[in-house]
Write a protein that holds these residues in place. Structure first.
Motif, PDB file in Angstrom:
ATOM      1  N   GLU A  36      10.368   3.482   0.841  1.00 54.38           N
ATOM      2  CA  GLU A  36       8.980   3.566   1.233  1.00 54.38           C
ATOM      3  C   GLU A  36       8.039   3.767  -0.295  1.00 54.38           C
ATOM      4  O   GLU A  36       6.889   3.996  -0.140  1.00 54.38           O
ATOM      5  CB  GLU A  36       8.823   4.723   2.173  1.00 54.38           C
ATOM      6  N   ASN A  56       4.354   4.762   0.610  1.00 54.82           N
ATOM      7  CA  ASN A  56       3.808   3.966   1.983  1.00 54.82           C
ATOM      8  C   ASN A  56       4.000   4.825   3.272  1.00 54.82           C
ATOM      9  O   ASN A  56       5.198   5.214   3.513  1.00 54.82           O
ATOM     10  CB  ASN A  56       4.638   2.551   1.952  1.00 54.82           C
ATOM     11  N   THR A  57       2.964   5.321   3.815  1.00 53.45           N
ATOM     12  CA  THR A  57       2.906   6.101   4.974  1.00 53.45           C
ATOM     13  C   THR A  57       1.825   6.099   5.772  1.00 53.45           C
ATOM     14  O   THR A  57       0.876   5.520   5.505  1.00 53.45           O
ATOM     15  CB  THR A  57       3.151   7.546   4.484  1.00 53.45           C
ATOM     16  N   SER A  58       2.018   6.479   7.148  1.00 47.86           N
ATOM     17  CA  SER A  58       1.150   6.415   8.137  1.00 47.86           C
ATOM     18  C   SER A  58       0.327   7.820   8.160  1.00 47.86           C
ATOM     19  O   SER A  58      -0.290   8.017   8.992  1.00 47.86           O
ATOM     20  CB  SER A  58       1.550   6.101   9.460  1.00 47.86           C
ATOM     21  N   LYS A  59       1.101   8.956   7.555  1.00 51.25           N
ATOM     22  CA  LYS A  59       0.617  10.271   7.602  1.00 51.25           C
ATOM     23  C   LYS A  59      -0.841  10.533   7.036  1.00 51.25           C
ATOM     24  O   LYS A  59      -1.137   9.761   6.228  1.00 51.25           O
ATOM     25  CB  LYS A  59       1.674  11.132   6.526  1.00 51.25           C
ATOM     26  N   LYS A  60      -1.555  11.160   7.490  1.00 52.54           N
ATOM     27  CA  LYS A  60      -3.000  11.700   7.206  1.00 52.54           C
ATOM     28  C   LYS A  60      -2.733  12.597   5.872  1.00 52.54           C
ATOM     29  O   LYS A  60      -1.638  13.150   5.675  1.00 52.54           O
ATOM     30  CB  LYS A  60      -3.567  12.534   8.095  1.00 52.54           C
TER      31      LYS A  60
END
Length: 121
Positions: free
Chosen positions: A40, A95-99
């Protein structure tokens, strides 16, 4: 989305062992606190203050299983007068969907005071 995860640590001295061990300690905490998988990661930037030149801090990253193909670059930190000495800084681009507020930035040893507002460890 790509997020930056910051971290910093101080080395005990300008030796290969101290630089690599300090960097490895920091990376392990950053990876654990943020559940980072190497696949990621887009890239890693590592800087060191001018008083640390006995080894490339990236050597620590290369010792981690699965991180062989992650692009990493070492650079020298700006020599700002009266700034923290023997400091290694890491920026992991993941690469992450975390805020942003869910990212755990890590500051260890003598670097703890650099960003107390971000440090949760």
């Amino acid at each position: 989305m790509i997020r930056g995860i910051r971290g910093a640590i101080t080395a005990d001295d300008n030796s290969e062992q101290s630089i690599v061990e300090s960097t490895l300690s920091l990376l392990r905490v950053m990876i654990k606190e943020n559940d980072i998988l190497p696949e990621e990661v887009a890239s890693v930037f590592i800087s060191a203050t001018p008083d640390l030149n006995a080894s490339f801090p990236a050597k620590a990253l290369r010792s981690l299983e699965g991180w062989t193909f992650v692009p990493v670059m070492c650079m020298q930190e700006m020599p700002v007068p009266h700034s923290l000495e023997k400091c290694i800084r890491v920026m992991i681009h993941v690469n992450t969907s975390k805020k942003q507020e869910d990212i755990h930035h890590v500051y260890l040893k003598g670097a703890k005071h650099l960003r107390p507002d971000l440090n949760r460890t």
